[in-house]
Design a protein around this motif. Sequence first.
Motif, PDB file in Angstrom:
ATOM      1  N   LEU A  46       6.269   3.499   1.269  1.00 44.71           N
ATOM      2  CA  LEU A  46       7.661   3.082   1.055  1.00 44.71           C
ATOM      3  C   LEU A  46       8.116   2.138   2.159  1.00 44.71           C
ATOM      4  O   LEU A  46       8.808   1.143   1.909  1.00 44.71           O
ATOM      5  CB  LEU A  46       8.573   4.302   0.990  1.00 44.71           C
ATOM      6  N   ASP A  47       7.729   2.449   3.388  1.00 48.09           N
ATOM      7  CA  ASP A  47       8.112   1.600   4.517  1.00 48.09           C
ATOM      8  C   ASP A  47       7.519   0.202   4.377  1.00 48.09           C
ATOM      9  O   ASP A  47       8.205  -0.800   4.621  1.00 48.09           O
ATOM     10  CB  ASP A  47       7.656   2.244   5.826  1.00 48.09           C
ATOM     11  N   GLU A  48       6.263   0.122   3.971  1.00 46.04           N
ATOM     12  CA  GLU A  48       5.632  -1.187   3.806  1.00 46.04           C
ATOM     13  C   GLU A  48       6.274  -1.978   2.675  1.00 46.04           C
ATOM     14  O   GLU A  48       6.283  -3.207   2.692  1.00 46.04           O
ATOM     15  CB  GLU A  48       4.131  -1.020   3.561  1.00 46.04           C
ATOM     16  N   PRO A  83      15.153   3.593   3.917  1.00 44.36           N
ATOM     17  CA  PRO A  83      15.842   4.877   3.744  1.00 44.36           C
ATOM     18  C   PRO A  83      15.003   5.914   3.000  1.00 44.36           C
ATOM     19  O   PRO A  83      14.960   7.081   3.393  1.00 44.36           O
ATOM     20  CB  PRO A  83      17.090   4.494   2.926  1.00 44.36           C
ATOM     21  N   ARG A  84      14.298   5.482   1.954  1.00 45.85           N
ATOM     22  CA  ARG A  84      13.443   6.409   1.208  1.00 45.85           C
ATOM     23  C   ARG A  84      12.240   6.834   2.048  1.00 45.85           C
ATOM     24  O   ARG A  84      11.798   7.985   1.974  1.00 45.85           O
ATOM     25  CB  ARG A  84      12.969   5.772  -0.102  1.00 45.85           C
ATOM     26  N   SER A  95       4.076  11.983  14.655  1.00 47.21           N
ATOM     27  CA  SER A  95       3.501  10.737  15.151  1.00 47.21           C
ATOM     28  C   SER A  95       3.615   9.634  14.103  1.00 47.21           C
ATOM     29  O   SER A  95       3.876   8.473  14.431  1.00 47.21           O
ATOM     30  CB  SER A  95       2.037  10.959  15.543  1.00 47.21           C
ATOM     31  N   ALA A  96       3.441  10.012  12.842  1.00 48.20           N
ATOM     32  CA  ALA A  96       3.598   9.044  11.752  1.00 48.20           C
ATOM     33  C   ALA A  96       5.041   8.547  11.684  1.00 48.20           C
ATOM     34  O   ALA A  96       5.293   7.361  11.434  1.00 48.20           O
ATOM     35  CB  ALA A  96       3.195   9.677  10.427  1.00 48.20           C
ATOM     36  N   ARG A  97       5.975   9.451  11.911  1.00 49.65           N
ATOM     37  CA  ARG A  97       7.394   9.059  11.935  1.00 49.65           C
ATOM     38  C   ARG A  97       7.640   8.026  13.034  1.00 49.65           C
ATOM     39  O   ARG A  97       8.341   7.030  12.833  1.00 49.65           O
ATOM     40  CB  ARG A  97       8.266  10.292  12.166  1.00 49.65           C
ATOM     41  N   ALA A  98       7.044   8.256  14.193  1.00 49.01           N
ATOM     42  CA  ALA A  98       7.171   7.300  15.294  1.00 49.01           C
ATOM     43  C   ALA A  98       6.538   5.962  14.934  1.00 49.01           C
ATOM     44  O   ALA A  98       7.078   4.901  15.270  1.00 49.01           O
ATOM     45  CB  ALA A  98       6.542   7.873  16.563  1.00 49.01           C
ATOM     46  N   ASP A  99       5.378   6.000  14.260  1.00 50.86           N
ATOM     47  CA  ASP A  99       4.727   4.756  13.837  1.00 50.86           C
ATOM     48  C   ASP A  99       5.666   3.906  12.981  1.00 50.86           C
ATOM     49  O   ASP A  99       5.761   2.692  13.160  1.00 50.86           O
ATOM     50  CB  ASP A  99       3.460   5.061  13.028  1.00 50.86           C
ATOM     51  N   ILE A 100       6.337   4.567  12.051  1.00 50.68           N
ATOM     52  CA  ILE A 100       7.251   3.855  11.151  1.00 50.68           C
ATOM     53  C   ILE A 100       8.443   3.300  11.929  1.00 50.68           C
ATOM     54  O   ILE A 100       8.836   2.139  11.754  1.00 50.68           O
ATOM     55  CB  ILE A 100       7.709   4.786  10.009  1.00 50.68           C
ATOM     56  N   LYS A 108      -3.052  -4.349  -1.093  1.00 47.07           N
ATOM     57  CA  LYS A 108      -2.399  -4.498   0.207  1.00 47.07           C
ATOM     58  C   LYS A 108      -0.916  -4.138   0.135  1.00 47.07           C
ATOM     59  O   LYS A 108      -0.574  -3.031  -0.196  1.00 47.07           O
ATOM     60  CB  LYS A 108      -2.620  -5.913   0.752  1.00 47.07           C
ATOM     61  N   PHE A 109      -0.042  -5.118   0.382  1.00 46.30           N
ATOM     62  CA  PHE A 109       1.376  -4.788   0.495  1.00 46.30           C
ATOM     63  C   PHE A 109       2.100  -4.717  -0.850  1.00 46.30           C
ATOM     64  O   PHE A 109       3.279  -4.399  -0.897  1.00 46.30           O
ATOM     65  CB  PHE A 109       2.075  -5.793   1.426  1.00 46.30           C
ATOM     66  N   ARG A 110       1.421  -5.036  -1.939  1.00 45.62           N
ATOM     67  CA  ARG A 110       2.015  -4.842  -3.267  1.00 45.62           C
ATOM     68  C   ARG A 110       1.710  -3.399  -3.656  1.00 45.62           C
ATOM     69  O   ARG A 110       0.741  -3.112  -4.352  1.00 45.62           O
ATOM     70  CB  ARG A 110       1.431  -5.830  -4.280  1.00 45.62           C
TER      71      ARG A 110
END
Length: 249
Positions: free
Chosen positions: A98-100, A105-106, A132-137, A61-63
């Motif tokens: 990276l966002d999760e 910034p990365r 669209s992925a950029r917008a999701d983030i 998951k988030f790890r």
Amino acid sequence: MTENKTDKEPDMNQADKLMEKGKFMDSLRILNVLAQKNEGKDEELCEIYGKMSQAYYGLEKFRTDNSLTYMEKCITLREKIGDIPGLALDFMNYAYLLDEKGESPRASESIEKGIEIAKKTGDEQLELTILSARADILSGKKRTINQAMEIYAEVMERSKKIEDWDAYFEAEAGLIKAYRETGNSGKAEEEIKNGMETADRIIASMKTQKQKGEFKEIISYLYDLAVDMALEGEDVNRAMELAQKLKNL
């Protein structure tokens, strides 16, 4: 070369099926064996490392450290073999990871790389997918949600022109969610209405049941959002009508 690929396909298919069932550790065991068998074969390893990244993400998951590690290996090989469209998508997936992990910034740097690479291919559908992925983030953070909404609107406008309905309705769903997040339920309702009207026009022009079936999958998330909003408003009859309408399309 063909013989080697044929030999490994059943194992890769099995790994995919195990992931679909949520058996990520079992999938990783197969993928590790495949990685050893295909040592030195860049194209095969690139595919395997991408699958390993997915499997580790499902498992942990988030790890995301292991998932990130294998996506980095995949990117390195993708650059080496010169798979440019694949590289653009890898940078997109890397950005999500990276966002999760909280490395905004990365993540932003990675998604911008993906967009630039996609632009160079001249494949507008690929570019819209990554936009669209950029917008999701961006939509996941209060300070950038308005920017996300602008990008969703851009994706919708451009994808409608080229009839890329996957990108169109994915962006529309993102925009609806963003409106809800900002408390603008009126705009969300308006967008759902517009989306359903657009979907009705598209499906009315389709001639085969196969086309309609594939399109129903594309718009199902839009209907799920509409049902959720109806239930939130305690309009059970409306929710049932929407569910039945999608079934009957």
